[in-house]
Design an enzyme around this catalytic site. Structure first.
Site, PDB file in Angstrom:
ATOM      1  N   CYS A   7       0.864  -1.187   0.000  1.00  0.00           N
ATOM      2  CA  CYS A   7       0.000   0.000   0.000  1.00  0.00           C
ATOM      3  C   CYS A   7       0.896   1.231   0.000  1.00  0.00           C
ATOM      4  CB  CYS A   7      -0.974  -0.018   1.178  1.00  0.00           C
ATOM      5  SG  CYS A   7      -0.187   0.060   2.806  1.00  0.00           S
ATOM      6  N   ARG A  13      -3.259  -0.499   5.456  1.00  0.00           N
ATOM      7  CA  ARG A  13      -3.858  -1.577   4.658  1.00  0.00           C
ATOM      8  C   ARG A  13      -2.957  -2.795   4.486  1.00  0.00           C
ATOM      9  NH1 ARG A  13      -5.200   2.263  -0.261  1.00  0.00           N
ATOM     10  NH2 ARG A  13      -3.264   3.141   0.589  1.00  0.00           N
ATOM     11  N   ASP A 123      -8.126   3.972   1.158  1.00  0.00           N
ATOM     12  CA  ASP A 123      -7.167   4.347   2.189  1.00  0.00           C
ATOM     13  C   ASP A 123      -7.916   4.840   3.438  1.00  0.00           C
ATOM     14  OD1 ASP A 123      -5.147   5.340   3.725  1.00  0.00           O
ATOM     15  OD2 ASP A 123      -4.185   6.463   2.106  1.00  0.00           O
TER      16      ASP A 123
HETATM   17  P1  4NP Z   1      -1.751   2.905   4.088  1.00  0.00           P
HETATM   18  O1  4NP Z   1      -2.322   4.293   4.641  1.00  0.00           O
HETATM   19  O2  4NP Z   1      -1.237   3.173   2.679  1.00  0.00           O
HETATM   20  O3  4NP Z   1      -2.933   2.007   4.061  1.00  0.00           O
HETATM   21  O4  4NP Z   1      -0.667   2.469   5.023  1.00  0.00           O
HETATM   22  C1  4NP Z   1      -1.540   5.445   4.620  1.00  0.00           C
HETATM   23  C2  4NP Z   1      -0.732   5.728   5.694  1.00  0.00           C
HETATM   24  C3  4NP Z   1       0.030   6.877   5.704  1.00  0.00           C
HETATM   25  C4  4NP Z   1      -0.018   7.741   4.636  1.00  0.00           C
HETATM   26  C5  4NP Z   1      -0.819   7.450   3.558  1.00  0.00           C
HETATM   27  C6  4NP Z   1      -1.576   6.287   3.548  1.00  0.00           C
HETATM   28  N1  4NP Z   1       0.738   8.930   4.642  1.00  0.00           N
HETATM   29  O5  4NP Z   1       0.728   9.646   3.639  1.00  0.00           O
HETATM   30  O6  4NP Z   1       1.418   9.219   5.637  1.00  0.00           O
END
Ligand code: 4NP
Length: 151
Positions: A7, A13, A123
């Site tokens: 992800c 995720r 997300d």
């Molecule tokens: P993930 O969620 O891709 O599901 O781990 C996110 C966690 C952090 C960020 C973006 C998506 N971020 O930009 O910090």
């Protein structure tokens, strides 16, 4: 069989997907390895998001030892299948691919559950707790489909 979940942050995720699939692999006595990675170096070395950790724990999945890391080109040499959460991250994985063999290892994880539909795992980072619960259930079903395929 080595599987990598991908992800953006590798704190919401993909750690959930990794934890869920690991538990199912153990339950079904399948010989496979699962890991996860992301693209935001900002979170590298961190544990999973508290909300992801709590949601997982609520459903009997332990991701408390997770450490976020960045996806690297060498992952194509290690993993047989790379399951990606959304189009942006699939594009990022494809950009690092060196050939069609690399490229063909990567696909959207929800195509395992809804073949050909190109659906994404939304997300949950900027939303509330319910987003994490919804993502958990979605990934749980997708991982059931993966188990059926590799069993
Ligand atoms: P993930 O969620 O891709 O599901 O781990 C996110 C966690 C952090 C960020 C973006 C998506 N971020 O930009 O910090």
């Amino acid at each position: 069989m080595k599987i990598l979940m991908v992800c953006l942050g590798n704190i919401c995720r993909s750690p959930l997907a990794e934890g869920i699939l690991k538990k199912k692999i153990k339950k079904h006595n399948i010989n496979a390895e699962v890991a996860s990675a992301g693209f935001v170096s900002f979170h590298a070395g961190q544990s999973a998001d508290q909300r992801a950790e709590m949601t997982a724990s609520q459903f009997g999945v332990d991701i408390s030892t997770h450490k976020a890391r960045v996806f690297k080109q060498g992952d194509f040499d290690i993993y047989d299948q790379i399951f990606v959460m959304d189009h942006e991250n699939l594009k990022a994985v494809h950009k690092l691919s060196r050939n069609n063999a690399d490229r063909n290892k990567a696909g959207l994880i929800l195509n395992e559950l809804f073949p050909g539909e190109n659906q994404i795992v939304p997300d949950p980072y900027y939303g509330g707790k319910q987003g994490f619960v919804d993502v958990f259930h979605l990934l749980d079903k997708a991982c059931d489909a993966i188990i059926q395929k590799i069993k």
